[in-house]
Design an enzyme around this catalytic site. Structure first.
Site, short mmCIF file in Angstrom:
data_model
loop_
_atom_site.label_atom_id
_atom_site.label_comp_id
_atom_site.label_asym_id
_atom_site.label_seq_id
_atom_site.Cartn_x
_atom_site.Cartn_y
_atom_site.Cartn_z
N GLU A 8 0.87 -1.17 0.00
CA GLU A 8 0.00 0.00 0.00
C GLU A 8 0.92 1.23 0.00
O GLU A 8 1.83 1.31 0.83
CB GLU A 8 -0.87 -0.01 1.27
CG GLU A 8 -1.89 1.11 1.23
CD GLU A 8 -2.76 1.19 2.47
OE1 GLU A 8 -2.70 0.29 3.32
OE2 GLU A 8 -3.50 2.18 2.56
N ARG A 28 5.54 -13.11 9.29
CA ARG A 28 6.17 -11.84 8.99
C ARG A 28 7.51 -11.77 9.70
O ARG A 28 7.74 -12.46 10.69
CB ARG A 28 5.26 -10.68 9.34
CG ARG A 28 5.00 -10.50 10.83
CD ARG A 28 3.87 -9.51 11.10
NE ARG A 28 4.15 -8.19 10.61
CZ ARG A 28 3.41 -7.56 9.69
NH1 ARG A 28 2.36 -8.15 9.15
NH2 ARG A 28 3.72 -6.35 9.31
N LYS A 38 4.73 0.71 9.14
CA LYS A 38 4.83 2.00 8.47
C LYS A 38 4.23 3.11 9.32
O LYS A 38 4.74 4.23 9.33
CB LYS A 38 4.12 1.93 7.11
CG LYS A 38 4.96 1.25 6.06
CD LYS A 38 4.22 1.19 4.73
CE LYS A 38 3.26 0.04 4.71
NZ LYS A 38 2.59 -0.15 3.44
P1 ATP Z 1 2.97 -2.28 7.83
O1 ATP Z 1 2.11 -2.87 8.90
O2 ATP Z 1 4.40 -2.19 8.17
O3 ATP Z 1 2.43 -1.01 7.28
P2 ATP Z 1 1.69 -3.70 5.82
O4 ATP Z 1 1.56 -5.18 5.80
O5 ATP Z 1 0.51 -2.90 6.16
O6 ATP Z 1 2.94 -3.34 6.68
P3 ATP Z 1 1.69 -3.47 3.01
O7 ATP Z 1 2.14 -2.35 2.17
O8 ATP Z 1 0.26 -3.77 3.05
O9 ATP Z 1 2.24 -3.18 4.45
O10 ATP Z 1 2.53 -4.78 2.71
C1 ATP Z 1 2.92 -5.22 1.45
C2 ATP Z 1 3.35 -6.65 1.55
O11 ATP Z 1 4.47 -6.78 2.43
C3 ATP Z 1 2.26 -7.51 2.11
O12 ATP Z 1 2.16 -8.69 1.33
C4 ATP Z 1 2.71 -7.82 3.52
O13 ATP Z 1 2.25 -9.07 3.93
C5 ATP Z 1 4.23 -7.78 3.39
N1 ATP Z 1 4.85 -7.42 4.66
C6 ATP Z 1 4.65 -6.31 5.40
N2 ATP Z 1 5.35 -6.34 6.54
C7 ATP Z 1 6.05 -7.50 6.53
C8 ATP Z 1 6.96 -8.14 7.44
N3 ATP Z 1 7.31 -7.57 8.60
N4 ATP Z 1 7.48 -9.34 7.09
C9 ATP Z 1 7.14 -9.91 5.93
N5 ATP Z 1 6.28 -9.38 5.03
C10 ATP Z 1 5.74 -8.19 5.32
MG MG Z 2 -1.16 -2.28 5.40
#
Ligand code: ATP
Ligand code: MG
Length: 554
Positions: free
Chosen positions: A34, A259, A269
């Site tokens: 995102e 994760r 983020k």
């Molecule tokens: P955050 O909570 O840090 O904002 P998010 O999952 O909301 O992370 P996205 O932009 O939605 O962020 O994530 C893009 C991809 O990265 C998704 O497929 C998510 O599962 C993966 N991802 C995010 N954080 C991690 C992590 N700590 N380890 C592995 N994969 C991750």
């Molecule tokens: Mg997200």
């Protein structure tokens, strides 16, 4: 190392089996960020996984922006994410924006309504939450649940036209308010938000929810293996419901993996944005940030991050990885690549009283003793040099082998010097040492007359280049728990950044941003792209030389 397969990767096994069984002809994966912030090392794990799978099995990997929430999204983030993925060494086989499919998603929602599988609800978000039930109690049906198809079609169209205010109505799936899986209790599919979108501008005022948009995007793009983190495991039945009930031709499958969590590291983020907004750091790319851009500015290489991602593997249960493991991989990567030079971070002037005034000699030194192919360099030596302040003690404890009055040490690549006199200022602070050198002891001449126990580094004071050094410690103290909110801001390490003014060797006049060096006895450093000027290089400490850390045994 580079071609080693992921140390343990159950998703890779699934892909192999699916290919072997002919369930899929070509593997298609996607990395779906995102665009609401910069990517971090956790995302790197997901990027490596998705892109390496496609690469290994001659498949395709897409970069898809999951831009369904215009409130938090921005094109700045879109551009930063693209740059980071490329920098990590990956090229996408397709670039997509979820928002490009809004029309298609709308049509699928209309199809659901026509099938009696979705309805417009007038309940507020709080009412919906309150009526959702709990793990032990079923939810209650909304009084609007049994509106006619005609009424739903009319209301949904008017939602799109902007006739209602934010929050006044939502579109919900009609599944089962008593389902043991709360995600299936009539989840919201669309919400109203009168907010311009970075890609679609003012075209839409209704936006699809993640659980509706994501499976449709995967299906439209032909994704075969949709890999996400474990929190989404309970959403999988809904994912499959959406693909099935929307009658998507292509059927993608969702797989969940653990994760990445790192010790002493915040990795969401939202929290990282808070650090930026509160100016705790100097931007998303601050070298203390676990963002990909921060790691890059710190001096990490794409290889080191990819090797780290490979080593941690892909598992199905959450765990926390020791942050020192990442450090291990950058040391490994730079060991043979980085030139080794001398830098004095906290200078103390030394005058070599018996060295001829005005004389300069050029001494030979290897660029990297562990990699002789890198050749040799010349370093100037003259009557005045700088050494580290803490390589001298006036009253040393036992077993102190560096400089003290009357003691002799070896200057790396140069001569033995002996401390004869200590000069202090009016406050009693040591400001200069007077030493003598022994011309017989020149490095490389095979002198064996006597031995000294200490070897210290130095730079020539008449030729050295003033430089700034930025040393880092973890940004957050203690381990990051599950705590929500902003309490981690109270655990900011006040010593996470130390800025020092010192000197580097004369031959480092023309360093460029991102040049990397090993400074003898100090560690690996990267030329900072933000603060370095034509007059003064600025070096970020990437990692110290040694750690007691050892890789866990496989
Ligand atoms: P955050 O909570 O840090 O904002 P998010 O999952 O909301 O992370 P996205 O932009 O939605 O962020 O994530 C893009 C991809 O990265 C998704 O497929 C998510 O599962 C993966 N991802 C995010 N954080 C991690 C992590 N700590 N380890 C592995 N994969 C991750
Ligand atoms: Mg997200």
């Amino acid at each position: 190392m580079e071609n080693k397969t992921m140390s343990s990767n159950f998703i890779r096994n699934i892909v192999m089996e699916d290919l072997k069984a002919g369930k899929v002809n070509q593997v298609v994966t996607r990395f779906p960020p995102e665009p609401n912030g910069y990517l971090h090392i956790g995302h790197a794990k997901s990027i490596c996984l998705n892109f390496e799978l496609a690469r290994e099995f001659n498949g395709r990997a897409h970069l898809r922006f999951d831009d369904t929430n215009p409130l938090k999204e921005d094109t700045e983030y879109v551009e930063a994410i693209k740059e980071d993925v490329k920098w990590l060494g990956y090229e996408w086989d397709g670039l997509f924006f979820a928002s490009d499919f809004f029309e298609e998603m709308y049509n699928r929602a209309v199809l659901l309504i026509k099938k009696g599988k979705a309805y417009v609800d007038d309940l507020s978000a709080e009412e919906i939450r309150a009526m959702r039930g709990t793990l032990t109690e079923p939810g209650k049906e909304s009084p609007y649940r049994n509106r006619s198809v005609e009424e739903n079609l009319d209301l949904f169209e008017r939602m799109r036209k902007g006739e209602f205010k934010d929050g006044e109505k939502v579109l919900r799936a009609k599944i089962d308010m008593a389902s043991p899986n709360i995600n299936l209790r009539d989840p919201v599919l669309y919400r109203i938000a009168h907010v311009p979108h970075h890609n679609t501008g003012d075209k839409w005022c209704i936006y699809p929810m993640y659980d509706f948009a994501h499976p449709l995007e995967d299906a439209i793009e032909g994704v075969t293996h949709s890999i996400c983190t474990l929190e989404f495991e309970d959403h999988r039945p809904l994912y499959d419901w959406v693909v099935r009930e929307c009658e998507m031709e292509h059927v993608p499958r969702q797989y969940e993996f653990a994760r990445l969590n790192l010790t002493n590291t915040v990795m969401s983020k939202r929290k990282l944005k808070l650090l930026v907004d509160e100016k705790v750091v100097d931007g998303w790319d601050d070298p203390r940030m676990p963002t990909i851009s921060g790691l890059r500015r710190r001096g990490y290489t794409p290889e080191s991050i990819r090797n780290f991602a490979r080593e941690i593997g892909v598992a199905k249960s959450n765990s926390t990885v020791d942050a020192r493991m990442l450090e291990h991989f950058i040391r490994e990567d730079l060991k043979l690549k980085a030139p080794r030079t001398m830098a004095v971070l906290r200078p103390l002037k030394v005058v070599i009283t018996n060295y001829p005034e005005g004389q300069v000699e050029m001494l030979d030194a290897e660029i990297n003793p562990e990699n002789p192919e890198m050749g040799t360099r010349k370093i100037p030596f003259s009557r005045e040099i700088y050494i580290e302040q803490d390589d001298f003690m006036e009253n040393p404890p036992p077993k102190y082998f560096r400089l003290f009055p009357g003691n002799e040490v070896r200057l790396k690549n140069a001569y033995f010097i002996k401390c004869e006199e200590v000069i202090k200022d009016e406050n009693g602070r040591v400001v200069e040492l007077r030493c003598t050198y022994d011309p017989e002891t020149k490095s490389g001449t095979g002198f064996t007359g006597r031995k000294v126990k200490g070897t210290i580094h130095w730079v020539d004071a008449n030729h050295a280049i003033p430089a700034e050094f930025r040393l880092y410690e973890p940004l957050i103290l203690e381990e990051e728990g599950e705590d929500e909110g902003s309490s981690f801001l109270e655990r900011i390490n006040p010593h996470s950044l130390e800025v020092l003014q010192g000197f580097v060797e004369a031959n480092m006049k023309d360093v460029k941003p991102h040049d990397k060096f090993q400074f003898f006895r100090h560690g690996y450093f990267n030329v900072d792209p933000k603060y370095t000027t034509a007059d003064k290089p600025v070096f970020n400490l990437i990692v110290s030389l040694k750690s007691s850390y050892e890789l866990p045994k496989a």
